[in-house]
Write a protein that holds these residues in place. Structure first.
Motif, PDB file in Angstrom:
ATOM      1  N   TRP A   1       0.798  -1.011  -0.045  1.00 23.18           N
ATOM      2  CA  TRP A   1      -0.061  -0.162  -0.104  1.00 23.18           C
ATOM      3  C   TRP A   1       0.785   1.244  -0.012  1.00 23.18           C
ATOM      4  O   TRP A   1       0.491   2.284   0.680  1.00 23.18           O
ATOM      5  N   TRP A   2       2.007   1.175  -0.836  1.00 19.25           N
ATOM      6  CA  TRP A   2       2.859   2.303  -0.805  1.00 19.25           C
ATOM      7  C   TRP A   2       2.401   3.713  -1.659  1.00 19.25           C
ATOM      8  O   TRP A   2       2.615   4.992  -1.134  1.00 19.25           O
ATOM      9  N   ARG A   3       1.474   3.533  -2.462  1.00 20.46           N
ATOM     10  CA  ARG A   3       0.857   4.735  -3.020  1.00 20.46           C
ATOM     11  C   ARG A   3       0.082   5.534  -2.382  1.00 20.46           C
ATOM     12  O   ARG A   3       0.060   6.875  -2.304  1.00 20.46           O
ATOM     13  N   PRO A   4      -1.088   4.859  -1.699  1.00 21.58           N
ATOM     14  CA  PRO A   4      -1.821   5.850  -0.781  1.00 21.58           C
ATOM     15  C   PRO A   4      -1.150   6.427   0.374  1.00 21.58           C
ATOM     16  O   PRO A   4      -1.253   7.367   0.792  1.00 21.58           O
ATOM     17  N   ALA A   5      -0.074   5.615   0.935  1.00 22.02           N
ATOM     18  CA  ALA A   5       0.799   6.105   2.013  1.00 22.02           C
ATOM     19  C   ALA A   5       1.713   7.256   1.699  1.00 22.02           C
ATOM     20  O   ALA A   5       1.688   8.088   2.378  1.00 22.02           O
ATOM     21  N   LEU A   6       2.290   6.954   0.755  1.00 22.71           N
ATOM     22  CA  LEU A   6       3.168   7.916   0.269  1.00 22.71           C
ATOM     23  C   LEU A   6       2.618   9.213  -0.298  1.00 22.71           C
ATOM     24  O   LEU A   6       3.128  10.334   0.026  1.00 22.71           O
ATOM     25  N   GLY A   7       1.267   9.095  -0.849  1.00 18.48           N
ATOM     26  CA  GLY A   7       0.397  10.065  -1.070  1.00 18.48           C
ATOM     27  C   GLY A   7       0.175  11.096  -0.215  1.00 18.48           C
ATOM     28  O   GLY A   7       0.335  12.156  -0.222  1.00 18.48           O
ATOM     29  N   ALA A   8      -0.489  10.395   1.003  1.00 21.56           N
ATOM     30  CA  ALA A   8      -0.743  11.162   2.063  1.00 21.56           C
ATOM     31  C   ALA A   8       0.292  11.868   2.759  1.00 21.56           C
ATOM     32  O   ALA A   8      -0.086  12.849   3.387  1.00 21.56           O
ATOM     33  N   TRP A   9       1.355  11.093   3.022  1.00 18.23           N
ATOM     34  CA  TRP A   9       2.523  11.816   3.717  1.00 18.23           C
ATOM     35  C   TRP A   9       3.004  12.801   2.873  1.00 18.23           C
ATOM     36  O   TRP A   9       3.373  13.785   3.553  1.00 18.23           O
ATOM     37  N   LEU A  10       3.289  12.810   1.704  1.00 18.18           N
ATOM     38  CA  LEU A  10       3.842  13.792   0.893  1.00 18.18           C
ATOM     39  C   LEU A  10       2.869  15.098   0.990  1.00 18.18           C
ATOM     40  O   LEU A  10       3.351  16.395   1.086  1.00 18.18           O
ATOM     41  N   ILE A  11       1.427  14.892   0.998  1.00 11.62           N
ATOM     42  CA  ILE A  11       0.541  16.007   1.076  1.00 11.62           C
ATOM     43  C   ILE A  11       0.533  16.768   2.378  1.00 11.62           C
ATOM     44  O   ILE A  11       0.407  17.935   2.342  1.00 11.62           O
ATOM     45  N   LEU A  12       0.894  15.905   3.274  1.00 16.99           N
ATOM     46  CA  LEU A  12       1.133  16.431   4.951  1.00 16.99           C
ATOM     47  C   LEU A  12       2.085  17.143   4.885  1.00 16.99           C
ATOM     48  O   LEU A  12       2.267  18.437   5.744  1.00 16.99           O
ATOM     49  N   THR A  13       3.286  16.629   4.699  1.00 20.31           N
ATOM     50  CA  THR A  13       4.579  17.013   5.002  1.00 20.31           C
ATOM     51  C   THR A  13       5.208  18.226   3.856  1.00 20.31           C
ATOM     52  O   THR A  13       5.951  19.124   4.395  1.00 20.31           O
ATOM     53  N   MET A  14       4.990  17.935   2.616  1.00 21.30           N
ATOM     54  CA  MET A  14       5.693  18.674   1.780  1.00 21.30           C
ATOM     55  C   MET A  14       5.163  20.334   1.714  1.00 21.30           C
ATOM     56  O   MET A  14       6.272  21.233   1.889  1.00 21.30           O
ATOM     57  N   PRO A  15       3.978  20.616   2.167  1.00 25.29           N
ATOM     58  CA  PRO A  15       3.809  22.178   2.112  1.00 25.29           C
ATOM     59  C   PRO A  15       4.595  22.851   3.538  1.00 25.29           C
ATOM     60  O   PRO A  15       5.004  23.710   3.361  1.00 25.29           O
ATOM     61  N   LEU A  16       4.832  22.123   4.407  1.00 29.46           N
ATOM     62  CA  LEU A  16       5.373  22.634   5.771  1.00 29.46           C
ATOM     63  C   LEU A  16       6.859  22.591   5.441  1.00 29.46           C
ATOM     64  O   LEU A  16       7.354  23.534   5.748  1.00 29.46           O
ATOM     65  N   PHE A  17       7.441  21.759   4.618  1.00 26.66           N
ATOM     66  CA  PHE A  17       8.577  21.433   4.569  1.00 26.66           C
ATOM     67  C   PHE A  17       9.272  22.560   3.475  1.00 26.66           C
ATOM     68  O   PHE A  17      10.146  23.312   3.754  1.00 26.66           O
TER      69      PHE A  17
END
Length: 91
Positions: free
Chosen positions: A29-45
């Motif tokens: 389940w890497w696609r939904p996990a990576l997508g959600a994690w990137l959407i949450l962390t990338m704007p802050l980063f």
């Protein structure tokens, strides 16, 4: 959530078996996990990187907030184990 729809076998596991199961779940389940994690962390980063420049402060802040971001991963994996893989919008 039906117990009949479980994608894994529930049983006590040794630490190495638990790590192997976690890796298998991440691979499956890497696609939904990576997508959600990137959407949450990338704007802050990105905002922190623009504000602090070339320092390591953005990496440190994202690392400190990692438990907050991992709640989305836990939600995805807990639903996917029972056969109901949530979409990015649901997460």
């Amino acid at each position: 959530m039906n117990l009949e729809d479980m994608q894994i076998a529930l049983r006590p596991r040794r630490p190495w078996e638990a790590m192997d199961l976690g890796l298998a779940m991440a691979q499956r389940w890497w696609r939904p996990a990576l997508g959600a994690w990137l959407i949450l962390t990338m704007p802050l980063f990105v905002v922190l990187s623009l504000g602090f420049g070339d320092t390591t402060i953005p990496i440190f802040v994202v690392w400190l907030l990692k438990p907050v971001f991992e709640r989305a991963l836990l939600h995805i994996y807990s639903r996917a184990v029972f056969g109901d893989e949530p979409s990015l919008r649901e997460t």
